[in-house]
Design an enzyme around this catalytic site. Structure first.
Site, PDB file in Angstrom:
ATOM      1  N   TYR A  28     -45.252   3.184  18.505  1.00 60.27           N
ATOM      2  CA  TYR A  28     -44.253   4.259  18.419  1.00 60.27           C
ATOM      3  C   TYR A  28     -42.978   3.705  17.787  1.00 60.27           C
ATOM      4  O   TYR A  28     -42.404   4.314  16.877  1.00 60.27           O
ATOM      5  CB  TYR A  28     -43.977   4.807  19.813  1.00 60.27           C
ATOM      6  CG  TYR A  28     -42.955   5.916  19.867  1.00 60.27           C
ATOM      7  CD1 TYR A  28     -43.273   7.206  19.449  1.00 60.27           C
ATOM      8  CD2 TYR A  28     -41.673   5.681  20.349  1.00 60.27           C
ATOM      9  CE1 TYR A  28     -42.347   8.235  19.512  1.00 60.27           C
ATOM     10  CE2 TYR A  28     -40.738   6.704  20.412  1.00 60.27           C
ATOM     11  CZ  TYR A  28     -41.076   7.966  19.997  1.00 60.27           C
ATOM     12  OH  TYR A  28     -40.143   8.979  20.055  1.00 60.27           O
TER      13      TYR A  28
ATOM     14  N   LYS B  79     -40.978   4.653  14.187  1.00 59.37           N
ATOM     15  CA  LYS B  79     -39.561   5.022  14.130  1.00 59.37           C
ATOM     16  C   LYS B  79     -38.749   4.013  13.306  1.00 59.37           C
ATOM     17  O   LYS B  79     -37.785   4.385  12.632  1.00 59.37           O
ATOM     18  CB  LYS B  79     -38.997   5.153  15.547  1.00 59.37           C
ATOM     19  CG  LYS B  79     -39.602   6.298  16.347  1.00 59.37           C
ATOM     20  CD  LYS B  79     -39.368   7.652  15.673  1.00 59.37           C
ATOM     21  CE  LYS B  79     -39.845   8.809  16.556  1.00 59.37           C
ATOM     22  NZ  LYS B  79     -39.594  10.128  15.941  1.00 59.37           N
TER      23      LYS B  79
ATOM     24  N   SER C 278     -35.063  10.275  15.497  1.00 58.10           N
ATOM     25  CA  SER C 278     -35.678   8.983  15.735  1.00 58.10           C
ATOM     26  C   SER C 278     -35.813   8.777  17.242  1.00 58.10           C
ATOM     27  O   SER C 278     -36.193   9.698  17.956  1.00 58.10           O
ATOM     28  CB  SER C 278     -34.840   7.884  15.077  1.00 58.10           C
ATOM     29  OG  SER C 278     -35.457   6.626  15.203  1.00 58.10           O
TER      30      SER C 278
END
Length: 298
Positions: free
Chosen positions: A164, A168, A150
């Site tokens: 982004y 995650k 992650s």
């Protein structure tokens, strides 16, 4: 194409008794560091990446211990085929590292649909497809360890890296559920949250949106913060931590990598708890158990 293994370099790197790793995004950055650390430990590795050129020398050095296969993790059918080939080649899988990913920098408003979907396709769906593909083999073995790479971006949403972070966050939510489901079959799942490392994530592993003029002042502030406050380490340190992780009999669900991200995780958690406490009365007042209203569900 598949890189044909060459002549083993040393007996220490070709032990047939080693564990078998399946590592995505293995040709560079953290994936490359994980691959090298596993091989150095005497384990065997299925290293997958979109392009294999960067793995040719490593394959020549480690012979039968390394199987390099081309794979675009966003292609679900290709993922299943590649996992099947890996199992046929080595007979089993022990450690699966979902490392493939990339970063698109940009304000949330700036993202096109294609850019937003591409971020999710690799960082979230790629890991999902790999997880689904390896689970039948791991269940049949009654063992295995899935390591989900992650990011610090999963601890909170930050300006310029919102999509982004979204990818995650999704990865971590799915991985927590997978951990609960897989544990009854003897399979472990760990979410690894790295801080900054000197990889190509910010160069060839990064894309950017078309900037909007309205965000120019904020972008300038953020770029200065990045320049003044970035803390980056060599990838082999992350690899050493992951080796300790997979050697553990009782690995954690989450593992922070780096002092900066460790401190940030606690800071974010404290801030959230303080906010929840400040709004406790409102939160509790929003719930009152009662019987179902007449006609509900009809």
């Amino acid at each position: 194409m598949t890189i044909t293994p060459g002549t083993p370099a040393t007996s220490s790197t070709t032990s047939s008794a080693g564990r078998v790793w399946f590592i995505t995004g293995a040709s560079r950055g953290l994936g490359r560091a994980f691959t090298e650390a596993a091989l150095a430990a005497g384990d065997r590795v299925v290293a997958v990446a979109r392009t294999l050129t960067a793995l040719e020398q490593l394959a020549a050095e480690h012979g039968d211990c390394l199987l390099a296969l081309p794979l675009d993790v966003t292609d679900r059918a290709a993922v299943r085929t590649t996992v099947d080939e890996a199992v046929r080649h080595f007979g089993r899988l022990d450690i699966v590292v979902n490392n493939a990913g990339f970063l698109t920098m940009g304000m949330v408003e700036e993202f096109s649909e294609a850019e937003a979907r591409a971020q999710m396709e690799t960082n979230f769906f790629g890991a999902l497809w790999v997880g689904q593909a390896v689970m039948p083999q791991l269940r049949a073995q009654g063992s295995g360890h899935i390591v989900q790479v992650s990011s610090i971006g999963a601890l909170g949403g930050f300006a310029l890296t919102g999509m982004y972070s979204a990818s995650k966050f999704a990865l971590e939510g799915m991985s927590e559920a997978l951990a609960a489901e897989a544990s009854r079959f003897g399979i472990k799942v760990t979410i690894v949250e790295p801080g900054g490392y000197w990889t190509d994530l910010y160069t060839t592993g990064m894309a950017a949106t078309e900037p909007m003029d309205a965000y120019a002042p904020l972008r300038a502030e953020l770029e200065k913060q990045f320049a003044d406050g970035s803390v980056d380490s060599m990838p082999h340190l992350a690899a050493e931590a992951v080796m300790k992780l997979v050697d553990s009999d009782d690995p954690p669900l989450r593992l922070l990598l780096g002092s900066a991200i460790y401190d940030l995780a606690f800071d974010i958690s404290r801030q959230r708890m303080a906010t929840w406490a400040a709004w406790e009365e409102t939160s509790r007042a929003a719930e009152q158990a009662t019987e179902a209203p007449e006609g509900y569900g009809s």
